[in-house]
Design a protein around this motif. Structure first.
Motif, PDB file in Angstrom:
ATOM      1  N   ALA A  55       0.835  -1.198   0.000  1.00 52.53           N
ATOM      2  CA  ALA A  55       0.000   0.000   0.000  1.00 52.53           C
ATOM      3  C   ALA A  55       0.870   1.248   0.000  1.00 52.53           C
ATOM      4  O   ALA A  55       1.973   1.262   0.547  1.00 52.53           O
ATOM      5  CB  ALA A  55      -0.924   0.012   1.216  1.00 52.53           C
ATOM      6  N   THR A  56       0.371   2.320  -0.631  1.00 51.84           N
ATOM      7  CA  THR A  56       1.005   3.627  -0.508  1.00 51.84           C
ATOM      8  C   THR A  56       0.069   4.520   0.292  1.00 51.84           C
ATOM      9  O   THR A  56      -1.163   4.439   0.153  1.00 51.84           O
ATOM     10  CB  THR A  56       1.301   4.248  -1.883  1.00 51.84           C
ATOM     11  OG1 THR A  56       2.057   5.447  -1.704  1.00 51.84           O
ATOM     12  CG2 THR A  56       0.036   4.558  -2.665  1.00 51.84           C
ATOM     13  N   PHE A  57       0.623   5.339   1.147  1.00 52.99           N
ATOM     14  CA  PHE A  57      -0.176   6.191   2.028  1.00 52.99           C
ATOM     15  C   PHE A  57      -0.117   7.619   1.500  1.00 52.99           C
ATOM     16  O   PHE A  57       0.957   8.222   1.399  1.00 52.99           O
ATOM     17  CB  PHE A  57       0.354   6.106   3.459  1.00 52.99           C
ATOM     18  CG  PHE A  57       0.144   4.743   4.064  1.00 52.99           C
ATOM     19  CD1 PHE A  57      -1.018   4.442   4.755  1.00 52.99           C
ATOM     20  CD2 PHE A  57       1.096   3.743   3.899  1.00 52.99           C
ATOM     21  CE1 PHE A  57      -1.225   3.179   5.285  1.00 52.99           C
ATOM     22  CE2 PHE A  57       0.899   2.478   4.439  1.00 52.99           C
ATOM     23  CZ  PHE A  57      -0.264   2.195   5.126  1.00 52.99           C
ATOM     24  N   ILE A  58      -1.280   8.169   1.184  1.00 48.49           N
ATOM     25  CA  ILE A  58      -1.393   9.455   0.510  1.00 48.49           C
ATOM     26  C   ILE A  58      -2.241  10.417   1.355  1.00 48.49           C
ATOM     27  O   ILE A  58      -3.438  10.193   1.536  1.00 48.49           O
ATOM     28  CB  ILE A  58      -2.038   9.304  -0.889  1.00 48.49           C
ATOM     29  CG1 ILE A  58      -1.272   8.285  -1.745  1.00 48.49           C
ATOM     30  CG2 ILE A  58      -2.117  10.662  -1.576  1.00 48.49           C
ATOM     31  CD1 ILE A  58       0.118   8.702  -2.104  1.00 48.49           C
ATOM     32  N   PRO A  59      -1.664  11.489   1.890  1.00 51.57           N
ATOM     33  CA  PRO A  59      -2.480  12.509   2.545  1.00 51.57           C
ATOM     34  C   PRO A  59      -3.185  13.357   1.492  1.00 51.57           C
ATOM     35  O   PRO A  59      -2.562  13.790   0.509  1.00 51.57           O
ATOM     36  CB  PRO A  59      -1.459  13.334   3.329  1.00 51.57           C
ATOM     37  CG  PRO A  59      -0.165  13.155   2.592  1.00 51.57           C
ATOM     38  CD  PRO A  59      -0.220  11.803   1.947  1.00 51.57           C
ATOM     39  N   VAL A  60      -4.471  13.575   1.686  1.00 53.28           N
ATOM     40  CA  VAL A  60      -5.262  14.360   0.733  1.00 53.28           C
ATOM     41  C   VAL A  60      -5.894  15.536   1.466  1.00 53.28           C
ATOM     42  O   VAL A  60      -6.538  15.362   2.508  1.00 53.28           O
ATOM     43  CB  VAL A  60      -6.354  13.495   0.066  1.00 53.28           C
ATOM     44  CG1 VAL A  60      -7.305  14.364  -0.761  1.00 53.28           C
ATOM     45  CG2 VAL A  60      -5.714  12.428  -0.815  1.00 53.28           C
ATOM     46  N   LEU A  61      -5.707  16.741   0.939  1.00 51.43           N
ATOM     47  CA  LEU A  61      -6.340  17.927   1.502  1.00 51.43           C
ATOM     48  C   LEU A  61      -7.723  18.059   0.883  1.00 51.43           C
ATOM     49  O   LEU A  61      -7.865  18.130  -0.350  1.00 51.43           O
ATOM     50  CB  LEU A  61      -5.491  19.173   1.228  1.00 51.43           C
ATOM     51  CG  LEU A  61      -4.325  19.402   2.207  1.00 51.43           C
ATOM     52  CD1 LEU A  61      -3.294  18.284   2.134  1.00 51.43           C
ATOM     53  CD2 LEU A  61      -3.660  20.744   1.942  1.00 51.43           C
ATOM     54  N   ASN A  62      -8.742  18.112   1.749  1.00 53.20           N
ATOM     55  CA  ASN A  62     -10.123  17.949   1.317  1.00 53.20           C
ATOM     56  C   ASN A  62     -10.762  19.239   0.804  1.00 53.20           C
ATOM     57  O   ASN A  62     -11.873  19.601   1.191  1.00 53.20           O
ATOM     58  CB  ASN A  62     -10.938  17.372   2.481  1.00 53.20           C
ATOM     59  CG  ASN A  62     -12.212  16.694   2.024  1.00 53.20           C
ATOM     60  OD1 ASN A  62     -12.495  16.613   0.836  1.00 53.20           O
ATOM     61  ND2 ASN A  62     -12.994  16.198   2.974  1.00 53.20           N
ATOM     62  N   ILE A  63     -10.045  19.953  -0.054  1.00 53.20           N
ATOM     63  CA  ILE A  63     -10.546  21.146  -0.729  1.00 53.20           C
ATOM     64  C   ILE A  63      -9.962  21.160  -2.133  1.00 53.20           C
ATOM     65  O   ILE A  63      -8.968  20.490  -2.409  1.00 53.20           O
ATOM     66  CB  ILE A  63     -10.139  22.451  -0.011  1.00 53.20           C
ATOM     67  CG1 ILE A  63      -8.627  22.482   0.235  1.00 53.20           C
ATOM     68  CG2 ILE A  63     -10.916  22.666   1.267  1.00 53.20           C
ATOM     69  CD1 ILE A  63      -8.105  23.821   0.724  1.00 53.20           C
ATOM     70  N   PRO A  64     -10.552  21.942  -3.041  1.00 50.35           N
ATOM     71  CA  PRO A  64      -9.902  22.138  -4.337  1.00 50.35           C
ATOM     72  C   PRO A  64      -8.594  22.908  -4.154  1.00 50.35           C
ATOM     73  O   PRO A  64      -8.462  23.737  -3.246  1.00 50.35           O
ATOM     74  CB  PRO A  64     -10.926  22.969  -5.126  1.00 50.35           C
ATOM     75  CG  PRO A  64     -12.215  22.818  -4.394  1.00 50.35           C
ATOM     76  CD  PRO A  64     -11.867  22.598  -2.965  1.00 50.35           C
ATOM     77  N   ARG A  65      -7.649  22.672  -5.023  1.00 47.09           N
ATOM     78  CA  ARG A  65      -6.370  23.381  -4.927  1.00 47.09           C
ATOM     79  C   ARG A  65      -6.564  24.892  -4.955  1.00 47.09           C
ATOM     80  O   ARG A  65      -5.845  25.638  -4.270  1.00 47.09           O
ATOM     81  CB  ARG A  65      -5.448  22.953  -6.070  1.00 47.09           C
ATOM     82  CG  ARG A  65      -4.112  23.689  -6.077  1.00 47.09           C
ATOM     83  CD  ARG A  65      -3.166  23.179  -7.153  1.00 47.09           C
ATOM     84  NE  ARG A  65      -2.623  21.862  -6.825  1.00 47.09           N
ATOM     85  CZ  ARG A  65      -1.549  21.665  -6.066  1.00 47.09           C
ATOM     86  NH1 ARG A  65      -0.904  22.704  -5.534  1.00 47.09           N
ATOM     87  NH2 ARG A  65      -1.105  20.445  -5.830  1.00 47.09           N
ATOM     88  N   ALA A  66      -7.533  25.368  -5.722  1.00 48.82           N
ATOM     89  CA  ALA A  66      -7.748  26.814  -5.848  1.00 48.82           C
ATOM     90  C   ALA A  66      -8.092  27.469  -4.519  1.00 48.82           C
ATOM     91  O   ALA A  66      -7.903  28.680  -4.357  1.00 48.82           O
ATOM     92  CB  ALA A  66      -8.846  27.087  -6.867  1.00 48.82           C
ATOM     93  N   ASP A  67      -8.605  26.702  -3.551  1.00 51.31           N
ATOM     94  CA  ASP A  67      -8.996  27.269  -2.257  1.00 51.31           C
ATOM     95  C   ASP A  67      -7.858  27.266  -1.237  1.00 51.31           C
ATOM     96  O   ASP A  67      -8.008  27.831  -0.145  1.00 51.31           O
ATOM     97  CB  ASP A  67     -10.171  26.482  -1.676  1.00 51.31           C
ATOM     98  CG  ASP A  67     -11.473  26.757  -2.405  1.00 51.31           C
ATOM     99  OD1 ASP A  67     -11.495  27.686  -3.243  1.00 51.31           O
ATOM    100  OD2 ASP A  67     -12.458  26.048  -2.151  1.00 51.31           O
ATOM    101  N   PHE A  68      -6.733  26.671  -1.572  1.00 55.77           N
ATOM    102  CA  PHE A  68      -5.678  26.508  -0.570  1.00 55.77           C
ATOM    103  C   PHE A  68      -5.101  27.857  -0.134  1.00 55.77           C
ATOM    104  O   PHE A  68      -4.731  28.035   1.028  1.00 55.77           O
ATOM    105  CB  PHE A  68      -4.575  25.611  -1.125  1.00 55.77           C
ATOM    106  CG  PHE A  68      -3.505  25.265  -0.118  1.00 55.77           C
ATOM    107  CD1 PHE A  68      -3.839  24.693   1.102  1.00 55.77           C
ATOM    108  CD2 PHE A  68      -2.162  25.497  -0.392  1.00 55.77           C
ATOM    109  CE1 PHE A  68      -2.868  24.354   2.040  1.00 55.77           C
ATOM    110  CE2 PHE A  68      -1.181  25.164   0.529  1.00 55.77           C
ATOM    111  CZ  PHE A  68      -1.531  24.605   1.750  1.00 55.77           C
ATOM    112  N   ALA A  69      -5.019  28.806  -1.048  1.00 53.34           N
ATOM    113  CA  ALA A  69      -4.451  30.111  -0.704  1.00 53.34           C
ATOM    114  C   ALA A  69      -5.243  30.803   0.392  1.00 53.34           C
ATOM    115  O   ALA A  69      -4.716  31.677   1.093  1.00 53.34           O
ATOM    116  CB  ALA A  69      -4.392  31.004  -1.948  1.00 53.34           C
TER     117      ALA A  69
END
Length: 422
Positions: A55-69
């Protein structure tokens, strides 16, 4: 940690190509600092300690990239720790539904434990939950659940890592967890009502293992300043950063909290065009911008701007605010640069957006508000978990300008104590 995050995208693509298991660690849809750091740190820990090498472990940020700023405290802390946004994986960059249908997905939820209805199909992929709020539902017997009422989910992640093999916790991960717990727990202030003995114990543990961590006051104040620093945002991002929407019988009205004074806001280039484009793009008939700023004595100042190209709506909103008595806003009109914009100084600086929303709701005659849970911003602005309401900070924290933040961060990097000469 840095190398782990940088390799996530390539690892994800390789496991999809080889049809191998992908274990996603994902925070909640608010994607505040706690959710982000908890996902990154736990995924890193699982990758280092998991007995399942396929298995590979992947953290995912639960927003669209455009909202990260818009998550300015998160972008600040990750940037200072050498984790570029380009290395992160966001919700709109991974097809969780497709992975699940292909039988490849395992899902760990951090800082929440109930998926929204749009993600209901992913529930059967959830193998673990780590949350710091009361459980609203039971999980399947095979799902490992940790739900403890502590101030920060990062505390639970820290405990998990501390119980693991020695040497897994590195300085970057420790710095991320340390700053997150301090911000979530209002610098461990008992008066704020969030901190628990376990939060304090984890901060102390991290400081004991990494004595070079910056002083608590320094990192808390820097993160606090970064959270309310909108200097690097576009006008559209400023309006979306802290947005509520009132839905009336036939229209929608946006109410944005703006963390600069009104004069500074009105000087933004092409502001009128930006306001019009924002409302047209989102289908809002108008916008109320509620600004809040602080002087050198930590005293708050509030101002209001009411924008609409519809004169009737603008007049209705302005009149409702001017004539309000519960509470009285004590508005004083200011000279506006445009006829479509009403501007005011708000004499009642304690009347936050939470108190103004019912006034606007009554004026529109609509059913309610959409947006995240409303936060009561009591002077000074209180950094808090996005999903926790009513957590006032009783003791004032001096506001910082971005220059102060940069100066403090340079001292942190140099290992100097706060207030030491450069």
């Amino acid at each position: 940690m840095e190398r782990f995050v940088e390799g996530n995208r390539a690892a994800l693509q390789e496991h999809v190509r080889r049809h191998q298991e992908i274990h996603v660690v994902m925070g909640n849809e608010a994607c505040d600092l706690d959710s982000t750091v908890s996902a990154l740190a736990l995924a890193y820990f699982l990758a280092k300690t998991s007995p399942a090498p396929k298995a590979t472990f992947i953290p995912v940020l639960n927003i669209p990239r455009a909202d990260f700023a818009l998550r300015t405290e998160t972008t600040f802390l990750l940037r200072e720790q050498g984790i570029p946004a380009t290395s992160l994986i966001f919700r709109d960059e991974i097809d969780l539904g497709g992975l699940h249908r292909a039988g490849l997905l395992s899902l760990t939820l951090v800082d929440h434990h109930v998926l929204p209805g749009t993600d209901a199909a992913l529930e059967e992929a959830v193998v673990e939950v780590l949350d710091h709020r009361p459980l609203e539902r039971d999980r399947a017997p095979g799902c490992q659940v940790t739900a403890e009422l502590v101030g920060s989910c990062a505390t639970l992640v820290t405990e998990r890592i501390a119980q693991g093999p020695p040497g897994v916790l590195d300085r970057t991960t420790a710095t991320l967890l340390h700053g997150t717990i301090l911000l979530d727990c209002i610098n461990l202030s008992p008066a704020a009502g969030k901190v628990t003995p376990r939060d304090v114990a984890c901060v102390s543990l991290l400081e004991a293992r990494f004595p070079e961590l910056p002083p608590r006051d320094t990192i808390f104040e820097a993160l606090q300043a970064a959270k309310f620093d909108v200097s690097g945002l576009t006008t559209e991002q400023m309006l979306r950063k802290d947005l509520k929407v009132l839905v009336g019988d036939e229209l929608a009205l946006a109410i944005s909290a703006i963390y600069v004074d009104l004069e500074t806001f009105l000087r933004r280039p092409s502001l009128l065009q930006d306001l019009d484009a924002f409302c047209q793009a989102q289908g809002y008939a108008g916008l109320v911008a509620m600004t809040i700023s602080y002087n050198e004595r930590n005293e708050p100042s509030r101002q209001l701007a009411v924008y609409s190209q519809h004169e009737t709506l603008r007049s209705t909103v302005c009149r409702a605010l001017e004539e309000a008595t519960m509470p009285s806003l004590y508005l004083q009109p200011l000279l506006s640069p445009w006829s479509c914009l009403g501007t005011y100084t708000q004499g009642n600086a304690l009347a936050s957006r939470k108190k103004v929303l019912p006034i606007l709701r009554a004026a529109l005659g609509g059913p309610g508000v959409t947006g995240g849970p409303e936060e009561e911003v009591v002077p000074p602005p209180t950094p808090m978990n996005s999903l926790v309401e009513e957590c006032p900070l009783a003791q004032a924290v001096p506001p910082l300008c971005p220059q102060d933040v940069l100066e403090r961060v340079s001292r942190i990097a140099a290992g100097q104590p706060p207030g030491s000469p450069k």
